[in-house]
Design an enzyme around this catalytic site. Structure first.
Site, short mmCIF file in Angstrom:
data_model
loop_
_atom_site.label_atom_id
_atom_site.label_comp_id
_atom_site.label_asym_id
_atom_site.label_seq_id
_atom_site.Cartn_x
_atom_site.Cartn_y
_atom_site.Cartn_z
N TYR A 35 -4.04 -25.60 1.53
CA TYR A 35 -5.17 -26.47 1.15
C TYR A 35 -6.11 -25.74 0.19
O TYR A 35 -6.48 -26.27 -0.86
CB TYR A 35 -5.94 -26.91 2.40
CG TYR A 35 -7.11 -27.82 2.09
CD1 TYR A 35 -6.92 -29.17 1.83
CD2 TYR A 35 -8.41 -27.31 2.03
CE1 TYR A 35 -7.99 -30.00 1.53
CE2 TYR A 35 -9.49 -28.13 1.74
CZ TYR A 35 -9.27 -29.47 1.49
OH TYR A 35 -10.34 -30.29 1.18
N SER A 77 -13.41 -29.04 -3.18
CA SER A 77 -13.82 -28.46 -1.90
C SER A 77 -14.45 -27.10 -2.12
O SER A 77 -14.20 -26.44 -3.14
CB SER A 77 -12.60 -28.32 -0.99
OG SER A 77 -12.89 -27.55 0.16
#
Length: 258
Positions: A164, A151
């Site tokens: 996250y 990501s």
């Protein structure tokens, strides 16, 4: 989509985590469509069964289903999975680490400790445990691959993205360490993909006010994933790829007849 040669993944056995939805689902279907025997791993059986049906409907090789919650994954379960793959498939050529959960987006001082542990376990610790168990099988492959879906917040940590972002930042380091350790000891090629803004359910959760029509479709990433899972990516060890680049960049790397 580009007209990638249909047999690019012939005779390959590929395990996809998070195969029930989003990028994992599309990758599993694309892998099967291009000749692979796919193992669908996920926690929701109904989603996996829909992917199973979709693959069978396109006339691809029948996939296998592994219902497994990565939040509770331990070494014993991972070792059992390795034995099951060995007994039923005879080998493993590609491992796509794709599963992840978002968690809440709040300041760290307000982050719930149980949720923190859940996100770190699902997005990071399970990757370590699963990789450790399956690496012996991948090393036996003549053309092994480990692909990480990462990501943007794993490259540049971002405020309020909590566990996250931490998990993805750590995943970047994990992939780097693994690639260096395998550099001269195995034929396994390790790569990472940062998909960028992509039209998935996780993206909708993170950006509920965003117009999905302005975000790229998951299908546009598939030439990249097919390339990295296939034989032509043997020289890409240790590299990180961005899904925001033009897809023809990856399609043009595919050698041979189209």
């Amino acid at each position: 989509m580009f007209n990638l040669r249909k047999d690019i993944l012939a005779n390959r056995v590929i395990l996809v985590t998070g195969a029930g939805d989003g990028i994992g689902k599309e990758a599993a279907v694309s892998f099967a469509e291009h000749g692979a025997q796919v193992i669908l791993l996920g926690r929701t059986i109904k989603k996996l069964e829909k992917v199973y049906d979709q693959i069978c409907q396109i006339g691809a090789q029948e996939p296998a289903i592994v219902q497994l919650d990565l939040e509770t994954l331990d070494e014993a379960t991972s070792e059992q999975l390795k034995e099951t793959i060995q007994d039923n498939c005879g080998k493993l050529d590609v491992l796509l680490h794709n599963a992840a959960i978002l968690g809440t987006r709040v300041p760290l001082e307000n982050y719930d400790s149980k949720e923190w542990a859940s996100v770190i376990q699902t997005n990071l610790t399970s990757v370590f445990v699963l990789t450790k168990a399956l690496l012996p099988l991948l090393k036996k492959s003549v053309d092994g691959r480990i692909i990480f879906t990462n990501s943007s917040v794993g490259k540049t940590p971002r405020a309020y993205w909590g566990a996250y972002s931490v998990s993805k930042f750590a995943l970047t380091g994990f992939a780097k360490i693994l690639s260096e350790e395998l550099e001269n000891t195995a034929k396994v090629v390790v790569t990472s993909v940062n998909p960028g803004a992509t039209r998935t359910s996780m993206r909708r959760s993170a950006y509920p006010g965003e117009d999905p029509r302005k975000i790229k479709n998951v299908k546009t990433l598939m030439p990249l994933y097919l390339y990295l899972a296939g034989p032509d990516s043997r020289h890409e060890h240790g590299k990180e790829f961005s899904g925001n680049q033009q897809t023809w960049d990856w399609a043009n790397r595919i050698k041979g007849p189209r």
